[in-house]
Write an enzyme that holds these catalytic residues in place. Sequence first.
Site, PDB file in Angstrom:
ATOM      1  CG  ASP A 196      -6.276  -2.484   3.082  1.00 21.99           C
ATOM      2  OD1 ASP A 196      -5.192  -2.247   3.651  1.00 21.99           O
ATOM      3  OD2 ASP A 196      -6.853  -1.667   2.348  1.00 21.99           O
ATOM      4  CG  HIS A 253      -3.868  -1.393  -1.739  1.00 23.98           C
ATOM      5  ND1 HIS A 253      -5.015  -2.105  -2.010  1.00 23.98           N
ATOM      6  CD2 HIS A 253      -4.196  -0.557  -0.719  1.00 23.98           C
ATOM      7  CE1 HIS A 253      -5.988  -1.715  -1.187  1.00 23.98           C
ATOM      8  NE2 HIS A 253      -5.513  -0.782  -0.398  1.00 23.98           N
ATOM      9  CG  MET A 308     -11.206   3.638   1.952  1.00 21.90           C
ATOM     10  SD  MET A 308      -9.635   3.572   2.829  1.00 21.90           S
ATOM     11  CE  MET A 308      -8.512   3.608   1.440  1.00 21.90           C
ATOM     12  CG  ASP A 344      -4.963   2.701   0.765  1.00 24.36           C
ATOM     13  OD1 ASP A 344      -5.951   1.948   0.734  1.00 24.36           O
ATOM     14  OD2 ASP A 344      -3.820   2.331   1.096  1.00 24.36           O
ATOM     15  N   GLY A 375      -3.161  -3.815   9.119  1.00 23.89           N
ATOM     16  CA  GLY A 375      -2.496  -4.590  10.173  1.00 23.89           C
ATOM     17  C   GLY A 375      -1.939  -5.924   9.710  1.00 23.89           C
ATOM     18  CG  MET A 397      -8.131   7.505   2.257  1.00 22.26           C
ATOM     19  SD  MET A 397      -7.288   7.480   3.848  1.00 22.26           S
ATOM     20  CE  MET A 397      -6.488   5.871   3.769  1.00 22.26           C
ATOM     21  CG  MET A 408     -11.641  -1.927   4.980  1.00 20.91           C
ATOM     22  SD  MET A 408     -10.010  -1.505   4.315  1.00 20.91           S
ATOM     23  CE  MET A 408      -9.156  -0.867   5.747  1.00 20.91           C
ATOM     24  N   GLY A 430      -8.785   4.441   6.889  1.00 18.29           N
ATOM     25  CA  GLY A 430      -8.392   5.839   7.078  1.00 18.29           C
ATOM     26  C   GLY A 430      -6.911   6.044   7.325  1.00 18.29           C
ATOM     27  N   GLY A 451      -2.812   4.113   8.031  1.00 21.19           N
ATOM     28  CA  GLY A 451      -1.923   2.964   8.090  1.00 21.19           C
ATOM     29  C   GLY A 451      -1.459   2.736   9.524  1.00 21.19           C
ATOM     30  N   GLY A 452      -0.800   1.615   9.737  1.00 20.69           N
ATOM     31  CA  GLY A 452      -0.150   1.366  11.022  1.00 20.69           C
ATOM     32  C   GLY A 452      -1.060   1.011  12.180  1.00 20.69           C
ATOM     33  CB  SER A 492      -0.897  -0.002   1.235  1.00 21.94           C
ATOM     34  OG  SER A 492      -1.363   1.310   1.462  1.00 21.94           O
ATOM     35  N   GLY A 535       1.076  -1.974   4.171  1.00 21.96           N
ATOM     36  CA  GLY A 535       1.698  -0.658   4.080  1.00 21.96           C
ATOM     37  C   GLY A 535       2.955  -0.603   4.908  1.00 21.96           C
TER      38      GLY A 535
HETATM   39  C1  DX5 Z   1      -6.193   1.955   5.449  1.00 17.40           C
HETATM   40  C2  DX5 Z   1      -5.758   1.540   4.074  1.00 17.40           C
HETATM   41  C3  DX5 Z   1      -4.668   0.538   4.034  1.00 17.40           C
HETATM   42  C4  DX5 Z   1      -3.409   0.933   4.779  1.00 17.40           C
HETATM   43  C5  DX5 Z   1      -2.889  -0.300   5.449  1.00 17.40           C
HETATM   44  O1  DX5 Z   1      -7.400   2.641   5.385  1.00 17.40           O
HETATM   45  O2  DX5 Z   1      -6.847   0.998   3.339  1.00 17.40           O
HETATM   46  O3  DX5 Z   1      -4.388   0.114   2.719  1.00 17.40           O
HETATM   47  O4  DX5 Z   1      -2.413   1.475   3.964  1.00 17.40           O
HETATM   48  O5  DX5 Z   1      -1.787   0.033   6.214  1.00 17.40           O
HETATM   49  P1  DX5 Z   1      -1.053  -0.998   7.185  1.00 17.40           P
HETATM   50  O6  DX5 Z   1      -0.604  -2.162   6.343  1.00 17.40           O
HETATM   51  O7  DX5 Z   1       0.059  -0.202   7.729  1.00 17.40           O
HETATM   52  O8  DX5 Z   1      -2.065  -1.415   8.211  1.00 17.40           O
HETATM   53 ZN    ZN Z   2      -6.426   0.073   1.328  1.00 17.44          ZN
END
Ligand code: DX5
Ligand code: ZN
Length: 228
Positions: free
Chosen positions: A181, A39, A74, A41, A183, A43, A143, A148, A150-151, A14, A203
């Site tokens: 997608d 990927h 999103m 994202d 964690g 938003m 999801m 919204g 990452g991390g 991502s 990500g």
């Molecule tokens: C969150 C995104 C993900 C995000 C995942 O809303 O859809 O694609 O980048 O990030 P990690 O892999 O760090 O959880």
């Molecule tokens: Zn995503």
Amino acid sequence: MLPAMPPPIRIAPSLLSADFGRLADEVRAAEAAGADWIHVDVMDGRFVPNLTVGPLVVEAVRKVTRLPIDAHLMIVEPERYVEPFARAGADLISVHAEVSPHLHRTLQAIRAAGARPAVALDPSTGPEAVEWVLGDCEMVLVMTVNPGFGGQRYIEACTEKVRRLRAMADARGLALEIEVDGGIRPDTAGAVAAAGANVLVAGTAIFGAPDYRSAVAELRDAALRARG
Ligand code: DX5
Ligand code: ZN
């Protein structure tokens, strides 16, 4: 009916966790590291609290990689942006069930625009949300954190949702792609792959790692081992 062959394990970095100042290099590095998809994202600050990128960035990514681009929308009223993202070069387009009242029509529109249609589900949305459109989409994006950012930490309850979706697809003989997608790391990849997910978005586990190639390999190995 015999279950269809499950689709191959795919690793989809991502870009949300990439260095946007060096985006082209980051995309090339992910491809060189063995990624299967890229990927992206998208938003809007409305469906989710964060703002990211639009079709212009997909177009820029398209120029630097041959990998399929997986656009995760999103955004509210996603049907308004299906065409621009397809035209920009997205190969797959995911829209959230929570903001798509006419999901069947939107999935047809994605296909008509030349992309592979997919539905994304928030952690609180049940698998039944896609029951009547399962044959109209090629992928369900589960999801595994609230969309919204990452991390975040993987939400355990989502593993069972993946299992139920894989069972729904198998019962109809569909080789559905199931993407997870949020964690996803080597220590969470195994359980979701065993439950039936085949596309792993990551990500921070990739762009936050010192060596992208070993990060991709670790995720793939964990998933393949769990699949048996
Ligand atoms: C969150 C995104 C993900 C995000 C995942 O809303 O859809 O694609 O980048 O990030 P990690 O892999 O760090 O959880
Ligand atoms: Zn995503």
